[in-house]
Scaffold this active site. Structure first.
Site, PDB file in Angstrom:
ATOM      1  N   LYS A  17      31.782 -23.392  -6.182  1.00 24.31           N
ATOM      2  CA  LYS A  17      32.421 -23.133  -7.454  1.00 24.31           C
ATOM      3  C   LYS A  17      31.907 -21.841  -8.065  1.00 24.31           C
ATOM      4  CE  LYS A  17      31.857 -28.025  -8.342  1.00 24.31           C
ATOM      5  NZ  LYS A  17      30.994 -28.973  -9.054  1.00 24.31           N
ATOM      6  N   GLY A  18      30.819 -21.320  -7.515  1.00 27.74           N
ATOM      7  CA  GLY A  18      30.103 -20.213  -8.152  1.00 27.74           C
ATOM      8  C   GLY A  18      30.926 -18.960  -8.391  1.00 27.74           C
ATOM      9  N   ASP A  76      22.584 -14.333  -0.555  1.00 26.82           N
ATOM     10  CA  ASP A  76      21.137 -14.532  -0.606  1.00 26.82           C
ATOM     11  C   ASP A  76      20.595 -14.401   0.824  1.00 26.82           C
ATOM     12  OD1 ASP A  76      18.692 -15.306  -1.757  1.00 26.82           O
ATOM     13  OD2 ASP A  76      19.097 -17.426  -1.508  1.00 26.82           O
ATOM     14  N   GLU A  97      32.714 -13.909  -3.327  1.00 26.68           N
ATOM     15  CA  GLU A  97      31.524 -14.762  -3.413  1.00 26.68           C
ATOM     16  C   GLU A  97      30.692 -14.340  -4.621  1.00 26.68           C
ATOM     17  OE1 GLU A  97      30.065 -17.335  -3.083  1.00 26.68           O
ATOM     18  OE2 GLU A  97      28.810 -17.531  -1.311  1.00 26.68           O
ATOM     19  N   ASP A  98      29.925 -15.274  -5.168  1.00 31.66           N
ATOM     20  CA  ASP A  98      29.091 -14.948  -6.316  1.00 31.66           C
ATOM     21  C   ASP A  98      27.855 -14.150  -5.902  1.00 31.66           C
ATOM     22  OD1 ASP A  98      27.963 -17.107  -4.985  1.00 31.66           O
ATOM     23  OD2 ASP A  98      27.868 -18.424  -6.727  1.00 31.66           O
ATOM     24  N   LYS A 151      21.165 -10.077  -2.924  1.00 35.32           N
ATOM     25  CA  LYS A 151      19.695 -10.138  -2.905  1.00 35.32           C
ATOM     26  C   LYS A 151      19.236  -9.747  -1.508  1.00 35.32           C
ATOM     27  CE  LYS A 151      18.650 -14.198  -5.731  1.00 35.32           C
ATOM     28  NZ  LYS A 151      18.167 -15.590  -5.607  1.00 35.32           N
ATOM     29  N   PHE A 188      15.759 -16.243  -9.269  1.00 35.77           N
ATOM     30  CA  PHE A 188      16.827 -17.234  -9.335  1.00 35.77           C
ATOM     31  C   PHE A 188      17.626 -17.048 -10.611  1.00 35.77           C
ATOM     32  CE2 PHE A 188      18.895 -21.316  -9.781  1.00 35.77           C
ATOM     33  CZ  PHE A 188      19.413 -21.451  -8.505  1.00 35.77           C
ATOM     34  N   VAL A 189      18.900 -16.717 -10.450  1.00 35.51           N
ATOM     35  CA  VAL A 189      19.729 -16.364 -11.606  1.00 35.51           C
ATOM     36  C   VAL A 189      20.827 -17.403 -11.847  1.00 35.51           C
ATOM     37  CG1 VAL A 189      19.285 -13.890 -11.480  1.00 35.51           C
ATOM     38  CG2 VAL A 189      21.177 -14.850 -10.161  1.00 35.51           C
ATOM     39  N   ARG A 198      26.878 -22.568 -15.837  1.00 32.52           N
ATOM     40  CA  ARG A 198      27.971 -21.780 -15.251  1.00 32.52           C
ATOM     41  C   ARG A 198      28.780 -21.034 -16.306  1.00 32.52           C
ATOM     42  NH1 ARG A 198      28.619 -23.122  -9.771  1.00 32.52           N
ATOM     43  NH2 ARG A 198      28.324 -25.288  -9.193  1.00 32.52           N
ATOM     44  N   ASP A 252      25.100 -21.611 -11.063  1.00 37.83           N
ATOM     45  CA  ASP A 252      24.526 -22.810 -11.683  1.00 37.83           C
ATOM     46  C   ASP A 252      23.099 -23.085 -11.237  1.00 37.83           C
ATOM     47  OD1 ASP A 252      25.074 -23.627  -8.953  1.00 37.83           O
ATOM     48  OD2 ASP A 252      24.780 -25.684  -9.643  1.00 37.83           O
TER      49      ASP A 252
HETATM   50  P1  5GP Z   1      23.048 -17.888   1.200  1.00 43.73           P
HETATM   51  O1  5GP Z   1      23.683 -18.673   2.308  1.00 43.73           O
HETATM   52  O2  5GP Z   1      23.457 -16.450   1.173  1.00 43.73           O
HETATM   53  O3  5GP Z   1      21.550 -18.047   1.202  1.00 43.73           O
HETATM   54  O4  5GP Z   1      23.469 -18.639  -0.106  1.00 43.73           O
HETATM   55  C1  5GP Z   1      24.442 -18.235  -0.965  1.00 43.73           C
HETATM   56  C2  5GP Z   1      24.633 -19.317  -2.008  1.00 43.73           C
HETATM   57  O5  5GP Z   1      23.370 -19.771  -2.517  1.00 43.73           O
HETATM   58  C3  5GP Z   1      25.364 -18.739  -3.200  1.00 43.73           C
HETATM   59  O6  5GP Z   1      26.756 -18.938  -3.065  1.00 43.73           O
HETATM   60  C4  5GP Z   1      24.791 -19.542  -4.347  1.00 43.73           C
HETATM   61  O7  5GP Z   1      25.535 -20.707  -4.529  1.00 43.73           O
HETATM   62  C5  5GP Z   1      23.395 -19.928  -3.901  1.00 43.73           C
HETATM   63  N1  5GP Z   1      22.395 -19.036  -4.504  1.00 43.73           N
HETATM   64  C6  5GP Z   1      21.614 -18.125  -3.891  1.00 43.73           C
HETATM   65  N2  5GP Z   1      20.823 -17.464  -4.771  1.00 43.73           N
HETATM   66  C7  5GP Z   1      21.121 -17.987  -5.974  1.00 43.73           C
HETATM   67  C8  5GP Z   1      20.638 -17.704  -7.307  1.00 43.73           C
HETATM   68  O8  5GP Z   1      19.787 -16.848  -7.589  1.00 43.73           O
HETATM   69  N3  5GP Z   1      21.186 -18.452  -8.302  1.00 43.73           N
HETATM   70  C9  5GP Z   1      22.125 -19.425  -8.081  1.00 43.73           C
HETATM   71  N4  5GP Z   1      22.578 -20.076  -9.133  1.00 43.73           N
HETATM   72  N5  5GP Z   1      22.595 -19.693  -6.850  1.00 43.73           N
HETATM   73  C10 5GP Z   1      22.102 -18.985  -5.819  1.00 43.73           C
END
Ligand code: 5GP
Length: 188
Positions: A42-43, A102, A98-99, A130, A153-154, A166, A160
């Site tokens: 949902k992000g 990471d 995508e939001d 990131k 962590f944002v 959110r 969320d």
């Molecule tokens: P990845 O597979 O790239 O590690 O994860 C991406 C997902 O992790 C993002 O879509 C998000 O939902 C979550 N995520 C990663 N870092 C953060 C953060 O700093 N804050 C929040 N709220 N979600 C994060």
């Protein structure tokens, strides 16, 4: 600022300006084409809603929901599709929205999965990146990136923590006293 925040990282004004700039670049690059925006629930919802209103070429939406983190504090790399796209993407110009990227594990999986459905093209637009956390850097190319941020962590603007925050109009660093230093129950 919300009392659970440590610091505002990106203000409403900064977000608005950068989202408009991304929309302008996307509209220019896709001139004469139709875009199928694939939002990751949902992000990405808040970002997507603002972004598509800055895109001037014909734009369609579809949504996919995946689980990225389980209850553990570390990304496992196991990605599960909770809700798939409603329609075929074969022959379409797909823009994944995508939001945040990471570790990159979620996008790595999704890019592979969606590419196998034979879209005409596939690009990625992420509001936040990131890079210091990336596990598979070679596989992720962010075509449109809003902001590169540090390893904090944002929350807010769609992002969320346990489904909270959110609806904040800005992005803030969540105070570690709220999450105890770990990332728990974060869903995309
Ligand atoms: P990845 O597979 O790239 O590690 O994860 C991406 C997902 O992790 C993002 O879509 C998000 O939902 C979550 N995520 C990663 N870092 C953060 C953060 O700093 N804050 C929040 N709220 N979600 C994060």
């Amino acid at each position: 600022m919300h009392p659970d925040g440590e610091k505002i990282l990106l203000t409403e004004e900064q977000l608005e300006l950068q989202v408009a700039e991304l929309g302008r670049r996307i509209s220019q690059d896709y001139a004469g084409k139709e875009i199928l925006v694939v939002g990751i629930l949902k992000g990405a919802m808040v970002f997507l809603a603002d972004l598509v209103r800055k895109i001037t070429v014909p734009t369609y939406f579809d949504f996919i929901s995946v689980s990225s983190y389980g209850s553990s504090t570390k990304s496992s790399g196991v990605v599960r599709i909770l809700k798939d796209l409603d329609r075929s993407i074969t022959g379409r110009h797909v823009l994944i929205v995508e939001d945040i990227i990471d570790t990159g594990l979620t996008l790595n999986y999704l890019l592979e999965n969606l590419s196998s459905r034979h879209p005409a093209s596939i690009k990625l637009c992420a509001l936040l990146d990131k890079p210091s956390r990336r596990l598979k850097p070679a596989n992720i190319n962010i075509d449109y990136c809003g902001f590169t941020i540090p390893d904090e962590f944002v929350v807010g603007y769609g992002l969320d923590y346990n489904e909270r925050y959110r609806n904040l109009p800005y992005i803030m660093i969540l105070s570690p006293k709220i999450y105890g230093g770990g990332k728990q129950n974060v869903t995309a």
